[in-house]
Design a protein around this motif. Structure first.
Motif, PDB file in Angstrom:
ATOM      1  N   THR A   6       0.851  -1.180   0.000  1.00 35.55           N
ATOM      2  CA  THR A   6       0.000   0.000   0.000  1.00 35.55           C
ATOM      3  C   THR A   6       0.890   1.233   0.000  1.00 35.55           C
ATOM      4  O   THR A   6       2.109   1.133   0.237  1.00 35.55           O
ATOM      5  N   TYR A   7       0.289   2.386  -0.264  1.00 33.32           N
ATOM      6  CA  TYR A   7       1.072   3.620  -0.397  1.00 33.32           C
ATOM      7  C   TYR A   7       0.193   4.821  -0.100  1.00 33.32           C
ATOM      8  O   TYR A   7      -1.046   4.750  -0.144  1.00 33.32           O
ATOM      9  N   GLY A   8       0.820   5.946   0.192  1.00 34.82           N
ATOM     10  CA  GLY A   8       0.091   7.191   0.406  1.00 34.82           C
ATOM     11  C   GLY A   8       1.009   8.370   0.204  1.00 34.82           C
ATOM     12  O   GLY A   8       2.209   8.290   0.477  1.00 34.82           O
ATOM     13  N   ALA A   9       0.458   9.467  -0.272  1.00 35.59           N
ATOM     14  CA  ALA A   9       1.230  10.696  -0.476  1.00 35.59           C
ATOM     15  C   ALA A   9       0.565  11.841   0.268  1.00 35.59           C
ATOM     16  O   ALA A   9      -0.634  11.796   0.577  1.00 35.59           O
ATOM     17  N   VAL A 274       6.568  10.766  -4.607  1.00 34.16           N
ATOM     18  CA  VAL A 274       5.291  11.372  -5.004  1.00 34.16           C
ATOM     19  C   VAL A 274       4.981  11.031  -6.460  1.00 34.16           C
ATOM     20  O   VAL A 274       3.838  10.722  -6.821  1.00 34.16           O
ATOM     21  N   GLY A 275       6.001  11.057  -7.326  1.00 34.65           N
ATOM     22  CA  GLY A 275       5.790  10.694  -8.724  1.00 34.65           C
ATOM     23  C   GLY A 275       5.349   9.255  -8.887  1.00 34.65           C
ATOM     24  O   GLY A 275       4.462   8.945  -9.699  1.00 34.65           O
ATOM     25  N   LEU A 276       5.933   8.341  -8.090  1.00 32.91           N
ATOM     26  CA  LEU A 276       5.516   6.943  -8.127  1.00 32.91           C
ATOM     27  C   LEU A 276       4.092   6.797  -7.604  1.00 32.91           C
ATOM     28  O   LEU A 276       3.287   6.033  -8.158  1.00 32.91           O
ATOM     29  N   SER A 277       3.756   7.536  -6.564  1.00 31.18           N
ATOM     30  CA  SER A 277       2.396   7.503  -6.024  1.00 31.18           C
ATOM     31  C   SER A 277       1.388   7.964  -7.067  1.00 31.18           C
ATOM     32  O   SER A 277       0.319   7.354  -7.223  1.00 31.18           O
ATOM     33  N   ALA A 278       1.703   9.041  -7.775  1.00 28.51           N
ATOM     34  CA  ALA A 278       0.803   9.544  -8.818  1.00 28.51           C
ATOM     35  C   ALA A 278       0.593   8.505  -9.906  1.00 28.51           C
ATOM     36  O   ALA A 278      -0.512   8.360 -10.456  1.00 28.51           O
ATOM     37  N   THR A 279       1.632   7.753 -10.220  1.00 29.34           N
ATOM     38  CA  THR A 279       1.534   6.714 -11.241  1.00 29.34           C
ATOM     39  C   THR A 279       0.709   5.534 -10.743  1.00 29.34           C
ATOM     40  O   THR A 279      -0.136   4.990 -11.467  1.00 29.34           O
ATOM     41  N   LEU A 280       0.923   5.138  -9.488  1.00 31.32           N
ATOM     42  CA  LEU A 280       0.135   4.051  -8.915  1.00 31.32           C
ATOM     43  C   LEU A 280      -1.344   4.424  -8.802  1.00 31.32           C
ATOM     44  O   LEU A 280      -2.217   3.550  -8.819  1.00 31.32           O
ATOM     45  N   ASP A 281      -1.620   5.715  -8.694  1.00 30.92           N
ATOM     46  CA  ASP A 281      -3.018   6.168  -8.628  1.00 30.92           C
ATOM     47  C   ASP A 281      -3.811   5.768  -9.868  1.00 30.92           C
ATOM     48  O   ASP A 281      -5.034   5.592  -9.802  1.00 30.92           O
ATOM     49  N   PRO A 321      -6.642  10.542  -0.472  1.00 30.58           N
ATOM     50  CA  PRO A 321      -6.530  11.402  -1.655  1.00 30.58           C
ATOM     51  C   PRO A 321      -5.355  11.008  -2.540  1.00 30.58           C
ATOM     52  O   PRO A 321      -4.261  10.714  -2.048  1.00 30.58           O
ATOM     53  N   GLY A 322      -5.598  11.002  -3.854  1.00 28.16           N
ATOM     54  CA  GLY A 322      -4.518  10.765  -4.801  1.00 28.16           C
ATOM     55  C   GLY A 322      -3.703  12.031  -4.999  1.00 28.16           C
ATOM     56  O   GLY A 322      -4.073  13.122  -4.531  1.00 28.16           O
ATOM     57  N   VAL A 323      -2.601  11.908  -5.712  1.00 28.94           N
ATOM     58  CA  VAL A 323      -1.716  13.058  -5.914  1.00 28.94           C
ATOM     59  C   VAL A 323      -2.422  14.163  -6.686  1.00 28.94           C
ATOM     60  O   VAL A 323      -2.312  15.345  -6.346  1.00 28.94           O
ATOM     61  N   GLU A 324      -3.177  13.796  -7.715  1.00 28.29           N
ATOM     62  CA  GLU A 324      -3.890  14.816  -8.479  1.00 28.29           C
ATOM     63  C   GLU A 324      -4.869  15.588  -7.591  1.00 28.29           C
ATOM     64  O   GLU A 324      -4.959  16.821  -7.680  1.00 28.29           O
ATOM     65  N   LEU A 328      -4.786  19.679  -6.575  1.00 27.73           N
ATOM     66  CA  LEU A 328      -5.903  20.572  -6.886  1.00 27.73           C
ATOM     67  C   LEU A 328      -6.443  21.288  -5.651  1.00 27.73           C
ATOM     68  O   LEU A 328      -7.099  22.332  -5.767  1.00 27.73           O
ATOM     69  N   ASP A 329      -6.177  20.752  -4.467  1.00 24.93           N
ATOM     70  CA  ASP A 329      -6.621  21.376  -3.215  1.00 24.93           C
ATOM     71  C   ASP A 329      -5.556  22.375  -2.787  1.00 24.93           C
ATOM     72  O   ASP A 329      -4.559  22.014  -2.160  1.00 24.93           O
TER      73      ASP A 329
END
Length: 349
Positions: A6-9, A274-281, A321-324, A328-329
């Motif tokens: 599992t992962y989180g950003a 963070v880039g890896l998290s965005a990709t896993l999203d 929450p995902g990276v995107e 946006l927040d």
């Protein structure tokens, strides 16, 4: 099969536009901002630091998948900006997620690749059977002196990965590293801001080490760039990862999902995580991901990762929450409030 279970950003919600920084520092500042391809960057709140970012990222990871804290046997936090010079960040993270006291913990530092070094350590501990799960975190409150080129990109954020060997959502097929004594960036003890070698930071530092690790990884795996669906390279700005991707024959479409830096800035040890998290999203089962970090001083860690069916059955990606969504927040600051948040100006008592 050892990999990410599992992962989180986490990214602070405050932002400053690089044009606002350029407004303060003049026309040369605008030229720097345009050349770096970074439009805005994250800014920590007054009560945020590497520790709070790490805790939030770890909690988001555990929100996506139920993990017994008693099974977490290792926590490593990689950062250039640990809140204490002498007192570990990692044990406080462990306490916050309920993993203490039966664990090994340490703070890592290798410029911007300390987070990926933590992933490698957790892989070894899990594979050897010494621990069931390890948590590797890359997070930073990056520093940049007022008016320096670094100020246009130095940002805040990070990501956490729980490494294990049961029902992994992304198998880490292999990893390797490429390191040398190349001093392109440094900060001595007690200094508030780092110094850098300017163009020297590109070649022979960043480009040599990323290409060295990436080519070694593909040679070990018998692969070529077209075998991968996605690629993430360390992103101190938007120009460098695009350039090194082209050098290695990766396409702009492969790196696009993980290229958060134009609207995030350089989160140092958090940049590749963070880039890896965005990709896993957005990744699907069977997708193959190529990752290469970079840390000044200098070294790179490369990873070959395959996404498994478990990403759709074992975790709930929408539970955090995902990276995107994090990007946006946002709420914008002017330079004066930014300087206050970053401690560049303080009230005299």
């Amino acid at each position: 099969m050892v990999g990410i279970i599992t992962y989180g950003a986490y990214v602070p919600r405050y932002r400053i536009k690089t044009e606002e920084i350029a407004r303060v520092w003049g026309s040369n500042g605008a030229e720097i901002a345009n050349g770096l391809g970074v439009f805005e960057k994250s800014v920590p709140d007054l009560d945020e630091d590497t520790l709070t970012i790490s805790v939030n990222a770890a909690r988001f990871a555990l929100a996506r998948r139920e993990v017994n804290p008693d099974d977490i046997g290792a926590i490593y936090v990689g950062s250039e900006s640990h809140p204490y010079a002498v007192k570990p960040t990692s044990v406080t993270v462990g306490e916050a997620i309920g993993a203490t006291p039966v664990m090994t913990a340490a703070d890592y530092e290798f410029a911007c690749k300390a987070g990926t070094a933590g992933i490698q350590t957790c892989m070894g501990l899990v594979k050897s059977g010494m621990v069931k799960y390890g948590v590797a975190i890359g997070a930073d409150i990056a520093q940049g002196a007022p008016g320096d080129a670094l100020e246009y990109t130095a940002a805040a954020g990070g990501a956490a990965f729980v490494i294990g060997d049961d029902d992994v959502i992304a198998e880490i097929n292999d990893t390797c590293s490429y390191s040398s004594d190349t001093p392109d960036f440094w900060r001595r003890e007690g200094q508030a801001y780092p110094r850098h070698g300017g163009r020297f930071s590109g070649e022979p530092a960043y480009f040599k080490h990323i290409q060295g690790a990436a080519n070694l990884m593909m040679e070990k795996m018998g692969t070529k760039p077209s075998d991968y669906d996605y690629a993430i390279f360390h992103q101190p700005n938007a120009k460098f990862p695009r350039t090194v991707a082209a050098m290695l024959k990766f396409t702009s479409e492969q790196i696009k999902p993980g290229l958060a830096v134009p609207y995030l800035g350089n989160t140092y040890s958090g940049a590749v995580p963070v880039g890896l998290s965005a990709t896993l999203d957005i990744a699907k089962p069977g997708d193959r991901i190529f990752v290469t970090s970079y840390g000044s001083g200098s070294g790179s860690d490369a990873f070959d990762i395959t996404v498994t069916d478990a990403i759709e059955t074992e975790i709930d990606r929408k539970a955090a929450p995902g990276v995107e969504e994090l990007l946006l927040d946002k709420e914008y600051l002017d330079y004066a409030m930014y300087a206050k948040h970053k401690g560049k100006i303080v009230m005299q008592k």
